[in-house]
Scaffold this motif. Sequence first.
Motif, PDB file in Angstrom:
ATOM      1  N   GLU A 118       2.175  11.347   0.325  1.00 37.86           N
ATOM      2  CA  GLU A 118       3.102  10.836  -0.077  1.00 37.86           C
ATOM      3  C   GLU A 118       3.019  10.394  -1.036  1.00 37.86           C
ATOM      4  O   GLU A 118       2.327   9.040  -1.278  1.00 37.86           O
ATOM      5  CB  GLU A 118       3.261  10.209   1.269  1.00 37.86           C
ATOM      6  CG  GLU A 118       3.449  11.016   2.456  1.00 37.86           C
ATOM      7  CD  GLU A 118       3.606   9.624   3.703  1.00 37.86           C
ATOM      8  OE1 GLU A 118       4.618  10.147   4.369  1.00 37.86           O
ATOM      9  OE2 GLU A 118       3.561   8.432   3.710  1.00 37.86           O
ATOM     10  N   ALA A 119       3.475  10.974  -2.320  1.00 40.87           N
ATOM     11  CA  ALA A 119       3.257  10.796  -4.031  1.00 40.87           C
ATOM     12  C   ALA A 119       4.335   9.272  -4.264  1.00 40.87           C
ATOM     13  O   ALA A 119       4.014   8.622  -5.110  1.00 40.87           O
ATOM     14  CB  ALA A 119       3.428  11.821  -4.271  1.00 40.87           C
ATOM     15  N   VAL A 120       5.855   9.021  -3.244  1.00 39.25           N
ATOM     16  CA  VAL A 120       7.031   8.633  -4.407  1.00 39.25           C
ATOM     17  C   VAL A 120       6.215   6.553  -4.090  1.00 39.25           C
ATOM     18  O   VAL A 120       6.334   5.769  -4.519  1.00 39.25           O
ATOM     19  CB  VAL A 120       8.562   8.195  -2.692  1.00 39.25           C
ATOM     20  CG1 VAL A 120       8.794   6.624  -3.219  1.00 39.25           C
ATOM     21  CG2 VAL A 120       8.746   8.894  -3.229  1.00 39.25           C
ATOM     22  N   GLY A 121       5.573   6.182  -2.730  1.00 39.13           N
ATOM     23  CA  GLY A 121       4.863   5.035  -3.662  1.00 39.13           C
ATOM     24  C   GLY A 121       3.454   4.857  -4.369  1.00 39.13           C
ATOM     25  O   GLY A 121       3.414   3.236  -4.452  1.00 39.13           O
ATOM     26  N   ASP A 126       0.633  -1.401   0.188  1.00 43.47           N
ATOM     27  CA  ASP A 126      -0.132   0.477  -0.024  1.00 43.47           C
ATOM     28  C   ASP A 126       0.856   1.684  -0.668  1.00 43.47           C
ATOM     29  O   ASP A 126       1.864   1.176   0.790  1.00 43.47           O
ATOM     30  CB  ASP A 126      -0.979   0.004   1.144  1.00 43.47           C
ATOM     31  CG  ASP A 126       0.161   0.158   2.367  1.00 43.47           C
ATOM     32  OD1 ASP A 126      -0.488   1.447   2.864  1.00 43.47           O
ATOM     33  OD2 ASP A 126       0.155  -0.454   3.225  1.00 43.47           O
ATOM     34  N   ALA A 127       0.561   2.225  -0.172  1.00 44.59           N
ATOM     35  CA  ALA A 127       1.080   3.750  -0.144  1.00 44.59           C
ATOM     36  C   ALA A 127       0.166   4.518   0.074  1.00 44.59           C
ATOM     37  O   ALA A 127      -1.327   5.046  -0.215  1.00 44.59           O
ATOM     38  CB  ALA A 127       1.353   3.972  -1.377  1.00 44.59           C
ATOM     39  N   ALA A 128       0.393   5.894   0.218  1.00 42.94           N
ATOM     40  CA  ALA A 128      -0.289   7.074   0.365  1.00 42.94           C
ATOM     41  C   ALA A 128      -2.000   6.758   1.291  1.00 42.94           C
ATOM     42  O   ALA A 128      -2.424   7.426   1.242  1.00 42.94           O
ATOM     43  CB  ALA A 128      -1.013   7.567  -1.129  1.00 42.94           C
ATOM     44  N   ILE A 129      -0.836   6.472   3.000  1.00 40.52           N
ATOM     45  CA  ILE A 129      -2.022   5.832   3.501  1.00 40.52           C
ATOM     46  C   ILE A 129      -1.396   7.577   4.522  1.00 40.52           C
ATOM     47  O   ILE A 129      -2.933   8.047   4.638  1.00 40.52           O
ATOM     48  CB  ILE A 129      -1.352   5.672   4.662  1.00 40.52           C
ATOM     49  CG1 ILE A 129      -2.036   3.929   4.967  1.00 40.52           C
ATOM     50  CG2 ILE A 129      -1.680   6.132   6.306  1.00 40.52           C
ATOM     51  CD1 ILE A 129      -1.035   2.645   5.814  1.00 40.52           C
ATOM     52  N   HIS A 130      -0.455   8.365   4.474  1.00 42.37           N
ATOM     53  CA  HIS A 130      -0.469  10.340   4.352  1.00 42.37           C
ATOM     54  C   HIS A 130      -0.957  11.019   2.918  1.00 42.37           C
ATOM     55  O   HIS A 130      -0.229   9.886   2.368  1.00 42.37           O
ATOM     56  CB  HIS A 130       0.447  10.433   5.030  1.00 42.37           C
ATOM     57  CG  HIS A 130       0.720  10.072   6.282  1.00 42.37           C
ATOM     58  ND1 HIS A 130       1.926   8.827   6.675  1.00 42.37           N
ATOM     59  CD2 HIS A 130       0.268  10.301   7.505  1.00 42.37           C
ATOM     60  CE1 HIS A 130       2.024   9.304   7.683  1.00 42.37           C
ATOM     61  NE2 HIS A 130       0.553   9.364   8.207  1.00 42.37           N
ATOM     62  N   PRO A 157      -2.858   1.426  -4.074  1.00 42.31           N
ATOM     63  CA  PRO A 157      -1.197   2.354  -4.072  1.00 42.31           C
ATOM     64  C   PRO A 157      -2.353   4.001  -3.764  1.00 42.31           C
ATOM     65  O   PRO A 157      -1.460   4.612  -3.233  1.00 42.31           O
ATOM     66  CB  PRO A 157      -2.282   2.593  -5.846  1.00 42.31           C
ATOM     67  CG  PRO A 157      -3.724   2.282  -6.044  1.00 42.31           C
ATOM     68  CD  PRO A 157      -3.412   1.182  -5.363  1.00 42.31           C
ATOM     69  N   ILE A 158      -3.271   4.196  -3.375  1.00 48.57           N
ATOM     70  CA  ILE A 158      -3.356   5.180  -2.436  1.00 48.57           C
ATOM     71  C   ILE A 158      -5.005   5.092  -1.357  1.00 48.57           C
ATOM     72  O   ILE A 158      -5.911   5.089  -2.402  1.00 48.57           O
ATOM     73  CB  ILE A 158      -4.006   6.345  -3.260  1.00 48.57           C
ATOM     74  CG1 ILE A 158      -3.191   6.626  -5.163  1.00 48.57           C
ATOM     75  CG2 ILE A 158      -4.642   7.358  -2.932  1.00 48.57           C
ATOM     76  CD1 ILE A 158      -3.941   7.540  -6.010  1.00 48.57           C
ATOM     77  N   VAL A 159      -4.501   5.071  -0.367  1.00 49.55           N
ATOM     78  CA  VAL A 159      -5.363   4.457   0.439  1.00 49.55           C
ATOM     79  C   VAL A 159      -5.542   5.892   1.554  1.00 49.55           C
ATOM     80  O   VAL A 159      -7.426   5.308   1.395  1.00 49.55           O
ATOM     81  CB  VAL A 159      -4.474   3.497   2.003  1.00 49.55           C
ATOM     82  CG1 VAL A 159      -5.459   3.367   3.370  1.00 49.55           C
ATOM     83  CG2 VAL A 159      -3.967   3.156   1.381  1.00 49.55           C
ATOM     84  N   ASN A 160      -5.499   6.942   1.575  1.00 56.32           N
ATOM     85  CA  ASN A 160      -6.253   8.387   1.834  1.00 56.32           C
ATOM     86  C   ASN A 160      -6.001   8.749   0.605  1.00 56.32           C
ATOM     87  O   ASN A 160      -5.602  10.290   0.553  1.00 56.32           O
ATOM     88  CB  ASN A 160      -5.265   9.135   2.784  1.00 56.32           C
ATOM     89  CG  ASN A 160      -5.339  10.558   3.310  1.00 56.32           C
ATOM     90  OD1 ASN A 160      -6.918  10.945   3.305  1.00 56.32           O
ATOM     91  ND2 ASN A 160      -4.550  11.014   4.073  1.00 56.32           N
ATOM     92  N   VAL A 161      -7.240   8.855  -0.376  1.00 50.70           N
ATOM     93  CA  VAL A 161      -7.631   9.010  -1.422  1.00 50.70           C
ATOM     94  C   VAL A 161      -7.975  10.851  -0.805  1.00 50.70           C
ATOM     95  O   VAL A 161      -7.859  11.473  -1.814  1.00 50.70           O
ATOM     96  CB  VAL A 161      -8.537   8.239  -1.885  1.00 50.70           C
ATOM     97  CG1 VAL A 161      -9.620   8.780  -2.997  1.00 50.70           C
ATOM     98  CG2 VAL A 161      -9.032   7.055  -1.697  1.00 50.70           C
ATOM     99  N   LEU A 162      -9.223  11.304   0.105  1.00 48.00           N
ATOM    100  CA  LEU A 162      -9.194  12.723   0.129  1.00 48.00           C
ATOM    101  C   LEU A 162      -7.974  13.504   0.310  1.00 48.00           C
ATOM    102  O   LEU A 162      -8.189  14.584   0.093  1.00 48.00           O
ATOM    103  CB  LEU A 162     -10.183  12.303   1.365  1.00 48.00           C
ATOM    104  CG  LEU A 162     -11.586  11.942   0.628  1.00 48.00           C
ATOM    105  CD1 LEU A 162     -12.729  11.513   2.664  1.00 48.00           C
ATOM    106  CD2 LEU A 162     -12.397  12.304   0.044  1.00 48.00           C
TER     107      LEU A 162
END
Length: 318
Positions: free
Chosen positions: A60-63, A53-57, A87-92
């Motif tokens: 954070e675009a790298v992940g 997963d990525a972008a829990i924050h 790829p994007i957990v924190n969509v909002l």
Amino acid sequence: MARPSFEIGPVRVRPGRVQSLALPITRLVTGAEVDLPVRVVHGREDGPTVWVDAAIHGDEAVGVEVVRQVLADLDPRTLRGTLIAIPIVNVLGFMTGSRYLPDRRDLNRSFPGSARGSLAGRIAHLMMTEVVAKCSVGIDLHTGSDRRTNLPQIRTDLEDPETRRLAEAFAAPVMMHARLRDGSLRHAAREEGAKVLLYEAGEAWRMDPWAIDAGVRGVRRVLAALGMTEPVEEEPPTPSLESWRSGWVRARGTGMLHLEAELGQRVEKGDRLGGLFDSFGKRVRLVHADRAGIVVGRTEAPLVNSGDAVVHLAEVED
């Protein structure tokens, strides 16, 4: 005998197939749906189930790019096991470049969440029930925060033999033993029995190529170490430096910061890391290392106040 289909949300993914789906999160005031984007690569042969997963924050675009590149090279016809990619957990947060959710909650302090809780709690609950509960291993991709940049590093439980093996396989420049934080995905997933690697690299809201490259290579190595894919590198990577202690050097004055210390640089206690200057260029104070180690993080802020974190040093074992 063929593998059974993989069930997630409302879909069943047949072996040897790739399936993208959207798990509902909430609805905007305009009536538009906000969904959690998921892609499942369900291999034909048996093997572990892993998530990345990525972008829990949301800043954070790298992940996100790491996930894209990893997925581009996976073939479900040869994959052993199953990979779930978010790829994007924190969509909002990602849509606005914000680290947090609209209510200012930190999603990575909201796990395991609740189906009837806050927005952060509901996203966390969705991740736990639809993704983490189905997996034995997870790779959580992050970057530095608050105008900080990080050397590629793995933070995990080095006391657990299997987790340590996977961290060594990732082969980031540094692997750090990191305590668990209440409410984090890593903490909640470990409570469910999963092994989790947390990857840190680069700066928030940047697409640092070196951070992306190290992440892609590392994830591929972990999948190979789990027997899901074949190794693609002809020579073994450089082993990670190991760290059990780290700390931030803090500014002892206020001024414009001129850092001399670079990511990955080895320093000794007392070495000069940079200096603080006033607006006319007069030096206010020097910044010195408070321990021997390797620079694993640094601020990119031009102005620092007394007490601000400036350089992150990890004590390493040769």
